[in-house]
Write a protein that holds these residues in place. Structure first.
Motif, mmCIF file in Angstrom:
data_model
loop_
_atom_site.group_PDB
_atom_site.id
_atom_site.type_symbol
_atom_site.label_atom_id
_atom_site.label_comp_id
_atom_site.label_asym_id
_atom_site.label_seq_id
_atom_site.Cartn_x
_atom_site.Cartn_y
_atom_site.Cartn_z
ATOM 1 N N GLU A 153 23.757 -5.451 5.181
ATOM 2 C CA GLU A 153 23.029 -4.434 5.931
ATOM 3 C C GLU A 153 23.086 -3.080 5.234
ATOM 4 O OE1 GLU A 153 25.332 -6.424 7.130
ATOM 5 O OE2 GLU A 153 24.161 -7.779 8.415
ATOM 6 N N GLU A 154 24.249 -2.752 4.660
ATOM 7 C CA GLU A 154 24.399 -1.445 4.035
ATOM 8 C C GLU A 154 23.609 -1.355 2.731
ATOM 9 O OE1 GLU A 154 27.775 1.734 2.444
ATOM 10 O OE2 GLU A 154 28.398 -0.137 3.407
ATOM 11 N N VAL A 155 23.704 -2.359 1.874
ATOM 12 C CA VAL A 155 22.995 -2.277 0.602
ATOM 13 C C VAL A 155 21.487 -2.296 0.829
ATOM 14 C CG1 VAL A 155 22.955 -4.770 0.117
ATOM 15 C CG2 VAL A 155 22.908 -3.118 -1.774
ATOM 16 N N GLU A 156 21.024 -3.099 1.798
ATOM 17 C CA GLU A 156 19.590 -3.121 2.072
ATOM 18 C C GLU A 156 19.110 -1.774 2.600
ATOM 19 O OE1 GLU A 156 18.841 -6.404 4.684
ATOM 20 O OE2 GLU A 156 18.467 -7.778 3.012
ATOM 21 N N ALA A 157 19.886 -1.153 3.470
ATOM 22 C CA ALA A 157 19.498 0.138 4.026
ATOM 23 C C ALA A 157 19.453 1.216 2.949
ATOM 24 C CB ALA A 157 20.468 0.546 5.141
ATOM 25 N N ARG A 158 20.442 1.210 2.064
ATOM 26 C CA ARG A 158 20.491 2.236 1.022
ATOM 27 C C ARG A 158 19.372 2.053 -0.001
ATOM 28 N NH1 ARG A 158 26.680 3.017 -0.854
ATOM 29 N NH2 ARG A 158 25.609 4.407 -2.325
ATOM 30 N N VAL A 159 19.119 0.815 -0.397
ATOM 31 C CA VAL A 159 18.044 0.552 -1.365
ATOM 32 C C VAL A 159 16.686 0.862 -0.739
ATOM 33 C CG1 VAL A 159 16.837 -1.251 -2.651
ATOM 34 C CG2 VAL A 159 19.328 -1.128 -2.734
ATOM 35 N N HIS A 160 16.491 0.441 0.507
ATOM 36 C CA HIS A 160 15.224 0.678 1.203
ATOM 37 C C HIS A 160 14.920 2.165 1.282
ATOM 38 C CE1 HIS A 160 12.388 0.874 4.637
ATOM 39 N NE2 HIS A 160 11.958 -0.294 4.158
ATOM 40 N N ALA A 161 15.921 2.959 1.651
ATOM 41 C CA ALA A 161 15.720 4.401 1.759
ATOM 42 C C ALA A 161 15.423 5.023 0.405
ATOM 43 C CB ALA A 161 16.968 5.045 2.377
ATOM 44 N N PRO B 211 0.828 -1.212 0.000
ATOM 45 C CA PRO B 211 0.000 0.000 0.000
ATOM 46 C C PRO B 211 0.859 1.258 0.000
ATOM 47 C CG PRO B 211 -0.720 -1.566 1.686
ATOM 48 C CD PRO B 211 0.595 -2.046 1.186
ATOM 49 N N THR B 212 0.296 2.343 -0.504
ATOM 50 C CA THR B 212 0.994 3.620 -0.500
ATOM 51 C C THR B 212 1.399 4.001 0.927
ATOM 52 O OG1 THR B 212 -0.231 4.398 -2.427
ATOM 53 C CG2 THR B 212 0.786 6.069 -1.046
ATOM 54 N N GLY B 213 2.636 4.369 1.094
ATOM 55 C CA GLY B 213 3.134 4.754 2.408
ATOM 56 C C GLY B 213 3.752 3.623 3.200
ATOM 57 N N ALA B 214 3.463 2.374 2.819
ATOM 58 C CA ALA B 214 4.039 1.230 3.532
ATOM 59 C C ALA B 214 5.510 1.069 3.159
ATOM 60 C CB ALA B 214 3.272 -0.044 3.202
ATOM 61 N N GLN B 215 6.331 0.741 4.155
ATOM 62 C CA GLN B 215 7.765 0.576 3.922
ATOM 63 C C GLN B 215 8.252 -0.724 4.558
ATOM 64 O OE1 GLN B 215 10.105 4.060 4.881
ATOM 65 N NE2 GLN B 215 8.495 5.469 4.255
ATOM 66 N N PRO B 216 7.806 -1.867 4.016
ATOM 67 C CA PRO B 216 8.225 -3.149 4.589
ATOM 68 C C PRO B 216 9.701 -3.413 4.329
ATOM 69 C CG PRO B 216 7.107 -3.507 2.513
ATOM 70 C CD PRO B 216 6.969 -2.044 2.815
#
Length: 231
Positions: A216-224, A158-163
């Protein structure tokens, strides 16, 4: 909130025009697949552009691209809020290679054309052998200079969700050793499952992330980056 009658009317006209037109493009893709890869890719791109045309003139949805989509063999990680970004991929990039679920390749005609077009088929729950086959396929397509388009959240949200990203994304990033280009999308505000709304869908291309980073770093950067439009 009750649906706006005008949105309902626009959506019904859109569904009729797009899905009837899709029948022709699916037939065309099946026939083009016998001719060669390039005719098939042109039909697929034409279908995606036809969807864009219908969205613009029947739904009143414009598309704004911030940045430049990659045209080389990299891993493109996109936010996934609706079917819009999945259908729009061939209009956004030259010859993108998607990661469809194996069930889609079992659809008569369409599945065969999809394999001919070039895709990384995802065999969920099939173990190490399936993973090796997927990585081998992805490497071959990337070597051809084709962007590998993946939804790292695994499904529409959904819009706004950040799983959190699916665990398989980091593994794929490590095994392929390719740069990642994250793309934020906010299509869920307008391109609802039933009644679509007019407005502007934005795609924001993030900075390229080089291979070799810790999980951890690549996931954090892609997620953001893919959630940049949800802040």
């Amino acid at each position: 909130m009750p649906a706006n009658p005008l949105d309902v009317a626009r959506s019904l006209v859109f569904y009729a025009a797009f899905y009837l037109g899709t029948v022709g493009y699916v037939t065309g893709s099946f026939l083009a697949s016998f001719v060669g890869e390039e005719p098939l890719r042109r039909v697929v791109r034409g279908w995606s552009q036809y969807h864009r045309f219908c969205a613009r003139w029947l739904l009143g949805i414009r598309v704004r691209l911030e940045g430049t989509m990659p045209e080389d063999g990299v891993l493109v990680a996109l936010k996934h809020e609706s079917f819009f970004e999945a259908i729009d991929l061939p209009a956004q990039m030259q010859r993108p290679a998607p990661f469809p679920k194996a069930e889609l390749t079992e659809i008569p005609g369409w599945g065969w054309a999809l394999r001919r077009y070039g895709a990384v088929v995802v065999e969920r729950g099939e173990g190490a052998k399936a993973l090796r086959a997927m990585v081998s396929s992805a490497r071959g397509l990337a070597a051809q200079g084709r962007p590998l388009a993946i939804f790292p959240e695994g499904t529409r949200v959904p819009t706004g969700a950040q799983p959190p990203l699916q665990s398989g994304f980091a593994g794929l990033y490590k095994l392929l050793a390719l740069p990642v280009v994250p793309v934020a999308v906010d299509s869920g505000r307008l391109y609802h499952r039933r009644w679509k709304k007019p407005g502007t869908i934005t795609l924001r291309v993030g900075q390229r992330i080089e291979p070799g980073l810790a999980r951890e770093e690549v996931e954090a950067r892609v997620h953001a980056a893919i959630n940049a439009l949800n802040r």
